[in-house]
Motif scaffolding. Structure first.
Motif, PDB file in Angstrom:
ATOM      1  N   VAL A  62       0.493  -1.497  -0.161  1.00 22.15           N
ATOM      2  CA  VAL A  62      -0.126   0.058  -0.029  1.00 22.15           C
ATOM      3  C   VAL A  62       1.143   1.456  -0.152  1.00 22.15           C
ATOM      4  CG1 VAL A  62      -1.961   1.662   1.511  1.00 22.15           C
ATOM      5  CG2 VAL A  62      -2.231  -1.361   1.076  1.00 22.15           C
ATOM      6  N   SER A  63       1.943   1.261   0.901  1.00 25.09           N
ATOM      7  CA  SER A  63       2.832   2.251   1.060  1.00 25.09           C
ATOM      8  C   SER A  63       3.497   2.448  -0.480  1.00 25.09           C
ATOM      9  CB  SER A  63       4.120   2.248   2.115  1.00 25.09           C
ATOM     10  OG  SER A  63       3.289   2.425   3.216  1.00 25.09           O
ATOM     11  N   CYS A  64       3.458   1.883  -1.609  1.00 23.57           N
ATOM     12  CA  CYS A  64       3.943   1.845  -2.825  1.00 23.57           C
ATOM     13  C   CYS A  64       3.473   2.688  -3.613  1.00 23.57           C
ATOM     14  CB  CYS A  64       4.221   0.073  -3.572  1.00 23.57           C
ATOM     15  SG  CYS A  64       5.969  -0.599  -2.845  1.00 23.57           S
ATOM     16  N   TYR A  65       1.588   3.632  -3.213  1.00 22.30           N
ATOM     17  CA  TYR A  65       1.447   4.203  -4.223  1.00 22.30           C
ATOM     18  C   TYR A  65       1.828   5.604  -4.233  1.00 22.30           C
ATOM     19  CZ  TYR A  65      -2.438   7.332  -4.875  1.00 22.30           C
ATOM     20  OH  TYR A  65      -3.306   7.872  -4.893  1.00 22.30           O
ATOM     21  N   GLN A  66       2.687   6.091  -2.505  1.00 26.17           N
ATOM     22  CA  GLN A  66       3.091   6.831  -2.129  1.00 26.17           C
ATOM     23  C   GLN A  66       4.431   7.218  -2.880  1.00 26.17           C
ATOM     24  OE1 GLN A  66       2.249   9.689  -1.086  1.00 26.17           O
ATOM     25  NE2 GLN A  66       4.170  10.786  -1.422  1.00 26.17           N
ATOM     26  N   LEU A  67       4.695   5.638  -3.187  1.00 29.32           N
ATOM     27  CA  LEU A  67       6.497   5.706  -3.313  1.00 29.32           C
ATOM     28  C   LEU A  67       6.277   5.859  -4.961  1.00 29.32           C
ATOM     29  CD1 LEU A  67       9.446   4.857  -3.431  1.00 29.32           C
ATOM     30  CD2 LEU A  67       8.859   2.674  -3.697  1.00 29.32           C
TER      31      LEU A  67
ATOM     32  N   GLN B 106      -2.611  17.902   3.123  1.00 28.49           N
ATOM     33  CA  GLN B 106      -2.031  19.220   1.855  1.00 28.49           C
ATOM     34  C   GLN B 106      -1.460  19.829   2.610  1.00 28.49           C
ATOM     35  OE1 GLN B 106      -2.675  19.102  -1.156  1.00 28.49           O
ATOM     36  NE2 GLN B 106      -2.914  17.014  -1.032  1.00 28.49           N
ATOM     37  N   LEU B 107      -1.951  20.451   4.252  1.00 32.75           N
ATOM     38  CA  LEU B 107      -1.796  21.956   4.957  1.00 32.75           C
ATOM     39  C   LEU B 107      -0.169  21.884   4.864  1.00 32.75           C
ATOM     40  CD1 LEU B 107      -5.128  22.572   6.685  1.00 32.75           C
ATOM     41  CD2 LEU B 107      -4.052  23.313   4.364  1.00 32.75           C
ATOM     42  N   THR B 108       0.485  20.852   4.466  1.00 30.92           N
ATOM     43  CA  THR B 108       2.272  20.620   5.267  1.00 30.92           C
ATOM     44  C   THR B 108       2.382  21.824   3.815  1.00 30.92           C
ATOM     45  OG1 THR B 108       1.908  19.133   3.294  1.00 30.92           O
ATOM     46  CG2 THR B 108       1.994  18.475   5.965  1.00 30.92           C
TER      47      THR B 108
ATOM     48  N   LEU C  81       5.132  11.018  12.763  1.00 30.22           N
ATOM     49  CA  LEU C  81       3.625  11.935  12.543  1.00 30.22           C
ATOM     50  C   LEU C  81       4.376  13.188  12.949  1.00 30.22           C
ATOM     51  CD1 LEU C  81       0.577  10.535  11.263  1.00 30.22           C
ATOM     52  CD2 LEU C  81       1.787  11.457   9.356  1.00 30.22           C
ATOM     53  N   ILE C  82       4.721  12.660  15.048  1.00 29.49           N
ATOM     54  CA  ILE C  82       5.313  14.060  15.125  1.00 29.49           C
ATOM     55  C   ILE C  82       5.860  14.098  15.012  1.00 29.49           C
ATOM     56  CG2 ILE C  82       5.091  14.687  17.753  1.00 29.49           C
ATOM     57  CD1 ILE C  82       2.806  12.433  18.417  1.00 29.49           C
ATOM     58  N   PHE C  83       7.043  14.086  14.603  1.00 26.33           N
ATOM     59  CA  PHE C  83       8.501  14.154  14.540  1.00 26.33           C
ATOM     60  C   PHE C  83       8.441  14.987  13.141  1.00 26.33           C
ATOM     61  CE2 PHE C  83      12.420  14.207  12.386  1.00 26.33           C
ATOM     62  CZ  PHE C  83      13.558  14.979  13.922  1.00 26.33           C
TER      63      PHE C  83
ATOM     64  N   MET D  78       9.116  11.545   3.635  1.00 25.50           N
ATOM     65  CA  MET D  78       9.504  10.050   5.227  1.00 25.50           C
ATOM     66  C   MET D  78       8.546   9.801   6.173  1.00 25.50           C
ATOM     67  SD  MET D  78      13.966   9.531   5.131  1.00 25.50           S
ATOM     68  CE  MET D  78      14.763  11.728   6.388  1.00 25.50           C
ATOM     69  N   THR D  79       7.688  11.270   6.526  1.00 28.61           N
ATOM     70  CA  THR D  79       6.704  10.953   7.185  1.00 28.61           C
ATOM     71  C   THR D  79       4.689  11.239   6.977  1.00 28.61           C
ATOM     72  OG1 THR D  79       7.300  13.614   7.561  1.00 28.61           O
ATOM     73  CG2 THR D  79       8.425  11.338   8.780  1.00 28.61           C
ATOM     74  N   TRP D  80       4.826  12.579   6.883  1.00 32.69           N
ATOM     75  CA  TRP D  80       3.297  12.743   6.561  1.00 32.69           C
ATOM     76  C   TRP D  80       3.037  12.155   5.006  1.00 32.69           C
ATOM     77  CZ3 TRP D  80      -0.570  15.386   9.275  1.00 32.69           C
ATOM     78  CH2 TRP D  80      -0.379  15.295   9.725  1.00 32.69           C
ATOM     79  N   ALA D  81       3.629  11.540   4.197  1.00 32.87           N
ATOM     80  CA  ALA D  81       4.032  11.526   2.815  1.00 32.87           C
ATOM     81  C   ALA D  81       3.207   9.932   2.527  1.00 32.87           C
ATOM     82  CB  ALA D  81       4.776  11.961   1.784  1.00 32.87           C
ATOM     83  N   PRO D  82       3.948   9.306   3.188  1.00 33.34           N
ATOM     84  CA  PRO D  82       3.199   7.568   3.343  1.00 33.34           C
ATOM     85  C   PRO D  82       2.797   7.637   4.152  1.00 33.34           C
ATOM     86  CG  PRO D  82       5.692   7.983   3.509  1.00 33.34           C
ATOM     87  CD  PRO D  82       5.398   9.441   3.586  1.00 33.34           C
ATOM     88  N   ILE D  83       3.057   7.520   5.532  1.00 32.13           N
ATOM     89  CA  ILE D  83       2.529   7.020   6.958  1.00 32.13           C
ATOM     90  C   ILE D  83       0.826   7.958   6.616  1.00 32.13           C
ATOM     91  CG2 ILE D  83       1.701   7.290   9.217  1.00 32.13           C
ATOM     92  CD1 ILE D  83       5.328   7.718   9.130  1.00 32.13           C
TER      93      ILE D  83
END
Length: 592
Positions: free
Chosen positions: A189-194, A336-338, A390-392, A440-445
């Motif tokens: 599923v994470s490969c979608y973001q990759l 999106q608001l990142t 996500l917090i970091f 490394m955080t908000w995009a795939p997680i």
């Protein structure tokens, strides 16, 4: 036996009590599936699974490629000459309205496509639905590439293409989660973001190769190459099976069992196949209990019954679905608001203002950083936990945007950017640092998270609503960014910085940790109101079965719970006396 234990569905273990066999978890001791089934090693990384991951993830590539190419088109001379409507220093240019409309109308289409994907997929199946939406995307590309001087034709074409992109953004993770072996479901599923990041990077590279061409080839060639990806995906889907869960719901029992066996690379009598098939059967029987189809308002749409004397509404009536549906929509909004798409949509335009000689090179660098760091994201998502990452990541991106905005507003010479090359270089560095943290955080997680927090009974529609939230904010940012940057220049970054800071707090107070937990355990945490900041250390109660939405026999409306006749659940007289139950505020089942 306590009533709580009697009413809970069958416990589902991860199956890792006996270690790992050929990359797959070994069978749990005492399982009836093991006693009756073949126990040869499971072959997870088979050619079939790998091809499924590559072909289905192409839906993310289509999304990324279309996102990346439009940024370059806005700076190409032929595109400006044909579709621009104003002049700037004697050269053609776009007004904020026109550039925002061209970029943003894709997101309107994706919003509608995301909402429409679920009913189409439920009707015709995931496989053929994916092929259908790829055809819709190709129609949108044809509308765009065939235009001569009508900018609104570009807009209409992007809207049509957006329908396909939005639907694929729901169907891609849905197909993978319903078909992939459970041991590698998260990675697939994470490969979608990759593949999204790969599509952006490839589009940046192709734009760089054509931007010096002063003819229509500069933008028509990259746009025409966009046909390749949906064709590959559509042809590949013809050779892939339908998802076993959809097949079972349509009465194709033997085909569903065969598909599961092929996914695990084992015979149909294997214990893993029996386990997953039994799970599908139990969930379907529980969902069908209560004498009626569970309606869409159980997930989150409001219905006002006309037969009621008083105005009333049924909202989010599924077990803890109000919390989870709104949480998924909020997390997609915050993704999106990142501010990541601030760089991807307007990357070449932004860095032209910093005095960079070739802003296409900068966009290509950002795309490369995004793609490369997403590999790190696949590691982070499984080894550091969702909440911590996500917090970091929220605080990291907050710092990067604070520096980017401050340098852009206070140090960069707005009238003559070339006079402050140090400021421009600093902005590029912190943009890359931001992209690295985002990838490394908000995009795939976030994508992984919305695939984990919903029970299978409501997953299709809930994921559609969450993804629609993503596309809504995608459009708002794409359309209004030119206006905002025109008024407050790089101070716009402070807005994104604040959103990143707020996102870290939202995760702390509302998102439960899902790392290392089965989907059933995650469902249990939300039903039992486990406090998110304590969820990392939460373990399921020993000796008791899990409370899961998919094991609850809900009556229509999703409110009342009819307990199943599980072995040892009690006598028929007791069953009749305790026929209808409901969940209390503490998540426990009480008499209704």
């Amino acid at each position: 036996m306590p009533l709580m234990q009697r009413l809970r569905g069958a416990a589902r273990k991860d199956g890792n009590e006996k270690g790992v066999v050929d990359g797959a978890a070994g069978p749990p001791e005492g399982s009836p599936d093991v006693e009756k089934g073949n126990q040869e090693p499971v072959r997870l990384l088979s050619a079939r699974v790998i091809s499924m991951g590559l072909i289905v993830s192409m839906g993310g590539f289509i999304f990324g490629y279309d996102t990346g190419q439009i940024s370059g088109f806005l700076e190409m001379s032929d595109f400006l000459n044909r579709f621009g409507n104003t002049t700037q220093k004697g050269a053609p240019a776009f007004t904020n309205v026109r550039s925002g409309t061209i970029v943003g109308l894709l997101s309107i289409g994706t919003l509608m496509g995301a909402i429409g994907a679920a009913p189409v997929a439920n009707a015709v199946g995931r496989k053929y639905s994916i092929i259908f939406w790829n055809i819709i995307f190709c129609v949108g590309v044809i509308v765009q590439i065939s235009t001569q001087y009508h900018w609104y034709q570009i807009v209409v074409g992007r809207w049509v293409a957006g329908l396909g992109v939005g639907a694929l953004s729901v169907l891609t993770p849905m197909y993978q989660s319903e078909t992939a072996p459970r041991q590698i479901r998260g990675a697939l599923v994470s490969c979608y973001q990759l593949f999204i990041t790969l599509g952006i990077f490839v589009a940046d590279c192709i734009n760089f190769g054509t931007e010096k061409d002063t003819s229509a080839r500069s933008w028509r060639l990259p746009m025409g190459l966009g046909f390749i990806w949906p064709v590959i995906m559509s042809v590949g889907m013809l050779f892939l099976p339908e998802t076993p869960r959809w097949e079972y719901r349509k009465g194709k029992i033997d085909s569903a069992r065969a598909t599961i066996a092929r996914s695990y690379g084992v015979p149909e009598d294997h214990w893993e196949v029996k386990r997953e098939f039994r799970e599908i059967q139990e969930k379907f029987e529980a969902e069908s209990a209560g004498g009626g189809k569970h309606q869409w308002w159980e997930v989150g749409i409001i219905s006002l019954p006309s037969f009621s004397i008083h105005w009333s509404c049924w909202v989010f009536t599924g077990p803890r679905m109000a919390y989870r549906t709104l949480l998924g929509m909020t997390m997609q909004m915050l993704q999106q608001l990142t501010g990541a798409n601030f760089f991807f949509y307007y990357g070449t335009t932004i860095f032209t203002a910093t005095g960079i000689n070739n802003s296409f090179v900068t966009a290509m660098i950002l795309g490369g950083v995004n793609f490369g760091c997403t590999f790190g994201g696949l590691y982070v998502v499984e080894h550091f936990g969702r909440r911590r990452a996500l917090i970091f990541g929220g605080f990291w991106m907050f710092v990067c945007f604070m520096v980017f905005a401050s340098v852009g507003h206070f140090s960069l010479n707005q009238n003559n950017p070339q006079a402050t090359p140090g400021a421009g270089a600093a902005m590029i560095v912190f943009a890359c640092l931001f992209i690295a943290g985002y990838a490394m955080t908000w995009a795939p997680i976030v994508w992984a998270l919305i695939g984990e927090i919903y029970p299978s009974r409501y997953r299709a529609l809930a994921m559609g609503l969450a993804t629609a939230s993503n596309w809504t904010w995608n459009f708002l940012l794409a359309f209004f960014t030119p206006f905002i940057t025109g008024d407050i220049d790089y101070r716009y970054g402070y807005v994104f910085a604040a959103c990143n800071f707020a996102g870290a707090f939202v995760v702390y107070f509302f998102v439960c940790e899902t790392q290392g937990k089965s989907l059933e355990e995650i469902d249990t945490m939300y039903i039992l109101h486990v406090e998110p900041w304590k969820s990392t250390k939460w373990v399921p109660p020993q000796g008791e079965d899990l409370v899961t939405t998919d094991a609850l026999h809900l009556t229509p409306g999703g409110r009342d719970i009819r307990k199943e006749n599980a072995p040892g659940a009690g006598t028929m007289e007791q069953d009749e006396q305790e026929k209808t139950q409901t969940l209390g505020e503490d998540g426990r089942i009480t008499n209704y």
